[in-house]
Design an enzyme around this catalytic site. Structure first.
Site, short mmCIF file in Angstrom:
data_model
loop_
_atom_site.label_atom_id
_atom_site.label_comp_id
_atom_site.label_asym_id
_atom_site.label_seq_id
_atom_site.Cartn_x
_atom_site.Cartn_y
_atom_site.Cartn_z
N ASP A 43 0.79 -1.23 0.00
CA ASP A 43 0.00 0.00 0.00
C ASP A 43 0.83 1.28 0.00
O ASP A 43 1.79 1.40 0.77
CB ASP A 43 -0.89 0.07 1.25
N TYR A 102 1.59 -0.88 10.02
CA TYR A 102 0.67 -1.02 8.90
C TYR A 102 0.26 0.35 8.34
O TYR A 102 0.68 1.38 8.81
CB TYR A 102 -0.56 -1.83 9.32
N ARG A 161 -7.94 -0.93 10.96
CA ARG A 161 -6.63 -0.44 10.51
C ARG A 161 -6.75 0.61 9.40
O ARG A 161 -7.81 0.91 8.91
CB ARG A 161 -5.78 -1.60 10.02
N ASP A 162 -5.58 1.17 9.04
CA ASP A 162 -5.40 2.07 7.89
C ASP A 162 -6.04 3.44 8.12
O ASP A 162 -6.89 3.89 7.34
CB ASP A 162 -5.96 1.45 6.60
N GLU A 220 -10.76 -2.26 3.66
CA GLU A 220 -9.44 -1.73 3.96
C GLU A 220 -9.25 -0.34 3.36
O GLU A 220 -9.97 0.07 2.45
CB GLU A 220 -8.36 -2.67 3.41
#
Length: 481
Positions: A43, A102, A161-162, A220
């Site tokens: 990513d 992450y 996440r993210d 995501e």
């Protein structure tokens, strides 16, 4: 910086140096796309223009071509064309990130660059914990980790996440990709006045919400921004089933158009639309630059989609990032246009033709010098009934007006057989292709549709372009880049 972080960075740098020769000998090494110096890239992270310089971080596993405890690699550029590989920004050294730094984002505040990212933690039994963490830089190169600022809210699994952060009026907001306890994908919204204390406002989109039915088990890399009068939510849902020409990859990346009600923490939106119809595109991230442009970069890859079969693995690296694209919302369509600075990549003009009548006999597009890296722009008259362009014996682009379908075929790097991705297209007026040694990005009709794919020609002898069809090419230009 702790001793553990210094040690991890040293080990990663040694891995780069140790494998430099074998990586650079790979004939599939790209000429003008961003790649890892060794190992696996995925990513894009922390895309920002800060103090006039563009910064683009990326998920990085330096020690193998598989996934694992990710670092943040770091590129910077003054012009979106010439990129410098900067020192490693983040290494998974602390208790709150020991199994990976992450994905996340970057903002500017009080003259500092501030990163938000997910700290991934697993115990010996594989049970996961997740933290949204912050790191601060005064120079854009070294980052002081502040640790977790968001712990897991109630109602979600540890797949949370993210974080993507932005400012609206005097408040800061964060969207996070999530999985709710009922195992459905969601986007969570949080709010803060100081970037350190965050309030969870609830899920604003996801499977089973806003008129969506079953729509995946995990969403995501969310991104939410205002564009030309509408709010755009970008997300990468996992768990969608193929549906006609749609959702053909293992996981998808796309957007919803709607309106975010900040007061009610609700987002009314329309249908999900894929951002890219090709084989390799996932986890895109946008930023607003100092010119007021909304720019986007994606990962030229898809998780768990034959990643172990890429031929670059024998040269100790895998994956790349797409070219930067500028986004526009025009007449109900999200357009993706290669940033204007990419014209600076052009070296030699290989072909300039002002009129060409297509025929069903394949005609070779004559390059004085065969090039593995070029930009091609074709403009068409409205009489195009069919069109086929074959490049490097590895890629075919076709259009059939009788069924209003555009297709990208490529030779599979797994089986060697032809495989395809398609989209509906009412008319073909323009085709713009960026071909690199092992990738192609195709923009149709001013960015109305885009196809991105990795391609692996058999060798330099495969270089070449042929065209056929029924209709008229009003202009063709090709540049070596």
């Amino acid at each position: 910086m702790t001793e553990r972080e210094q040690e991890l960075i040293r080990l990663a740098e040694e891995e780069v140096e140790k494998n430099k020769d074998i990586v650079e000998r790979d004939p599939y090494r790209l000429r003008y796309h961003l790649m890892p110096p060794v190992g696996l890239l995925n990513d894009p992270n922390g895309f920002i223009q800060w103090n006039g310089t563009y910064h683009l971080f990326y998920q990085w596993m330096p020690f193998k071509t598989g996934h694992g405890a990710k670092f943040w690699g770091h590129y910077s550029s003054e012009d979106l064309v010439n990129w410098k590989h900067d020192p490693i920004a983040l290494a998974p050294s602390e208790w709150f990130e020991k199994n990976g730094c992450y994905s996340g984002s970057a903002v500017e505040h009080d003259g500092k660059m501030i990163l938000f990212y997910t700290g991934n933690v697993k115990d010996t039994d594989g049970n996961r914990k997740t933290y949204q963490c912050m790191a601060v830089s005064i120079d854009g190169v070294t980052f002081d980790k502040k640790g977790p600022v968001v712990e897991l809210p109630e109602g979600y699994t540890a797949h949370f996440r993210d974080p993507k952060v932005w400012k609206k009026d005097s408040e800061w907001y964060m969207v996070v990709g999530a999985q709710s306890e009922d195992m459905t994908g969601k986007v969570a919204l949080l709010k803060s006045s100081d970037l350190t204390e965050w309030q969870h406002l609830g899920a604003i989109a996801g499977s089973g919400m806003n008129g969506l039915g079953d729509f995946g088990y995990m969403w995501e890399c969310p991104d939410l921004f205002e564009l030309d009068g509408v709010d755009v939510l970008v997300a990468s849902p996992q768990g969608l089933k193929a549906e006609g020409m749609k959702y053909q990859n293992v996981y998808q990346a796309g957007y919803f158009i709607g309106k975010l009600d900040y007061g009610k923490a609700s987002f009314e939106h329309g249908d999900f639309v894929e951002l890219d119809r090709g084989f390799e595109f996932y986890a895109p991230q946008t930023t607003l630059d100092e010119k007021g442009r909304r720019l986007m970069v994606g990962w030229m890859g898809v998780p768990e989609q034959n990643e172990d079969k890429h031929p670059t693995i024998s040269h100790k690296w895998i994956h790349a990032l797409t070219l930067p694209r500028e986004l526009h919302w025009v007449d109900g369509k999200l357009l993706q246009v290669p940033v204007e600075e990419l014209a600076n990549l052009r070296k030699t003009a290989l072909v300039t033709v002002n009129h060409m009548q297509l025929s069903n006999e394949k005609e070779e597009v004559f390059f004085e010098e065969k090039s593995a890296a070029f930009e091609m722009i074709l403009s068409f008259k409205k009489d195009v009934a069919s069109f086929e362009l074959e490049m490097n014996n590895t890629v075919r682009l076709t259009y059939d007006a009788s069924v209003s379908v555009f297709s990208l075929y490529r030779k599979s790097f797994v089986t060697g057989e032809w495989e395809t991705r398609r989209c509906s297209l009412q008319t073909l007026t323009e085709l713009r292709a960026y071909v690199d040694t092992s990738s192609v990005e195709v923009f149709l009709n001013g960015g109305e549709e885009v196809f991105t794919a990795r391609i692996f020609p058999d060798g330099p002898d495969a270089a070449g372009v042929t065209m056929s069809g029924v209709g008229t090419v009003s202009e063709m230009k090709v540049w070596e880049i």
